[in-house]
Design a protein around this motif. Sequence first.
Motif, short mmCIF file in Angstrom:
data_model
loop_
_atom_site.label_atom_id
_atom_site.label_comp_id
_atom_site.label_asym_id
_atom_site.label_seq_id
_atom_site.Cartn_x
_atom_site.Cartn_y
_atom_site.Cartn_z
N ALA A 113 16.15 5.49 6.45
CA ALA A 113 15.74 6.70 7.24
C ALA A 113 16.48 7.99 6.81
CB ALA A 113 15.87 6.33 8.51
N GLU A 114 17.79 8.40 6.95
CA GLU A 114 18.45 10.01 6.81
C GLU A 114 17.57 10.33 4.92
OE1 GLU A 114 21.96 9.81 6.99
OE2 GLU A 114 22.19 9.75 9.58
N THR A 115 17.22 8.74 4.28
CA THR A 115 16.86 10.11 2.84
C THR A 115 15.31 10.42 2.91
OG1 THR A 115 18.77 8.51 2.03
CG2 THR A 115 16.94 9.40 0.36
N ILE A 116 14.74 9.37 3.60
CA ILE A 116 13.17 9.65 3.65
C ILE A 116 12.95 10.99 4.02
CG2 ILE A 116 10.71 8.91 5.20
CD1 ILE A 116 12.27 5.59 4.43
N HIS A 117 13.38 10.75 5.40
CA HIS A 117 13.50 12.58 6.56
C HIS A 117 14.22 13.57 5.43
CE1 HIS A 117 13.15 14.70 10.35
NE2 HIS A 117 14.27 15.04 9.91
N GLU A 118 14.87 13.53 4.95
CA GLU A 118 15.00 14.49 4.26
C GLU A 118 14.70 15.13 3.11
OE1 GLU A 118 20.07 15.61 3.67
OE2 GLU A 118 20.34 14.58 5.56
N LEU A 119 14.12 13.94 2.19
CA LEU A 119 13.21 14.00 1.43
C LEU A 119 11.95 14.95 2.10
CD1 LEU A 119 12.35 13.61 -1.57
CD2 LEU A 119 11.43 11.63 -1.58
N GLY A 120 11.90 14.29 3.24
CA GLY A 120 10.46 15.27 4.07
C GLY A 120 10.73 16.19 4.33
N MET A 121 11.79 17.00 4.44
CA MET A 121 12.55 18.27 4.64
C MET A 121 12.14 18.77 3.92
SD MET A 121 12.51 18.40 8.49
CE MET A 121 13.33 20.38 8.37
N LEU A 122 12.91 18.64 2.08
CA LEU A 122 12.53 19.62 1.38
C LEU A 122 11.12 19.63 1.11
CD1 LEU A 122 14.06 19.84 -1.55
CD2 LEU A 122 13.44 17.61 -2.39
N PHE A 123 10.72 18.88 0.70
CA PHE A 123 8.98 18.93 0.83
C PHE A 123 8.20 20.14 1.58
CE2 PHE A 123 8.38 14.86 -1.16
CZ PHE A 123 8.94 15.14 -2.32
N PHE A 124 8.45 19.84 3.22
CA PHE A 124 7.86 20.06 3.72
C PHE A 124 8.19 21.92 4.91
CE2 PHE A 124 5.77 16.18 3.50
CZ PHE A 124 4.78 16.65 2.99
N SER A 125 9.75 21.73 5.05
CA SER A 125 10.06 22.58 5.76
C SER A 125 10.67 23.90 4.58
CB SER A 125 11.79 21.95 5.90
OG SER A 125 12.22 23.21 6.66
N LYS A 126 10.38 24.66 5.73
CA LYS A 126 11.32 26.68 5.29
C LYS A 126 12.43 27.10 5.72
CE LYS A 126 7.51 28.09 7.87
NZ LYS A 126 6.44 28.70 8.20
N ASP A 127 12.97 25.62 6.27
CA ASP A 127 14.05 26.09 6.53
C ASP A 127 15.32 25.65 5.28
OD1 ASP A 127 17.56 26.11 7.59
OD2 ASP A 127 17.27 24.52 8.29
N TYR A 128 16.04 26.99 4.37
CA TYR A 128 16.36 26.34 4.00
C TYR A 128 18.14 26.19 3.49
CZ TYR A 128 12.21 27.45 1.62
OH TYR A 128 10.74 27.69 0.81
#
Length: 186
Positions: free
Chosen positions: A75-90
């Motif tokens: 779950a954490e891997t999927i979530h952080e991968l999604g954040m990599l694609f869609f988040s503006k928080d670097y």
Amino acid sequence: MKNPYVFGFLPLITIVFFSLTFSTFTMNKAIELFKVIGVYSGMREFLSDLELKLFLLILLALAYFMLFSAMKLIAETIHELGMLFFSKDYEGKTMAQARGGYVIFFVGAVISAVGFQSIQILLLIFLATAFIYFVYVVYKLSSSMSVLGTLGLIMFEIIVWSLFLALVVYVIIKLYNGIIASLPFL
């Protein structure tokens, strides 16, 4: 000044609580099954009733602990991968804010102790807790994403989890059919 690690122990405690409640239910069902098929009396020759229950509880709790730990990692891997694609928080500041959601899983794990007699109640509590946690995390993270990014994250996680669960169900069905086909009396 807040300590950023204040919720660091909650995932471990949560996994232990969920593991214990699910293993208690499974232990009771396993003992019932052992009695029906006639194995229980033979097992009682080697172990007392308390020792047998404790042995089964430890084995099942370990198995559930591994399952829930793997699910958390996935779950954490999927979530952080999604954040990599869609988040503006670097810098990852919003992820630290969302860590407060660990309390949601902790409360769900404590509540699951009430329903350890029913698999439906246990699954309902687990799924409701996961859904509430997901909504909380998306709400907390939405400040660092656009509306399109938030929708993309939600759809990404739903699609990946759906594919993962479909794969698991497919493998279980194939395994079951293979075992049934190999039985000599059919």
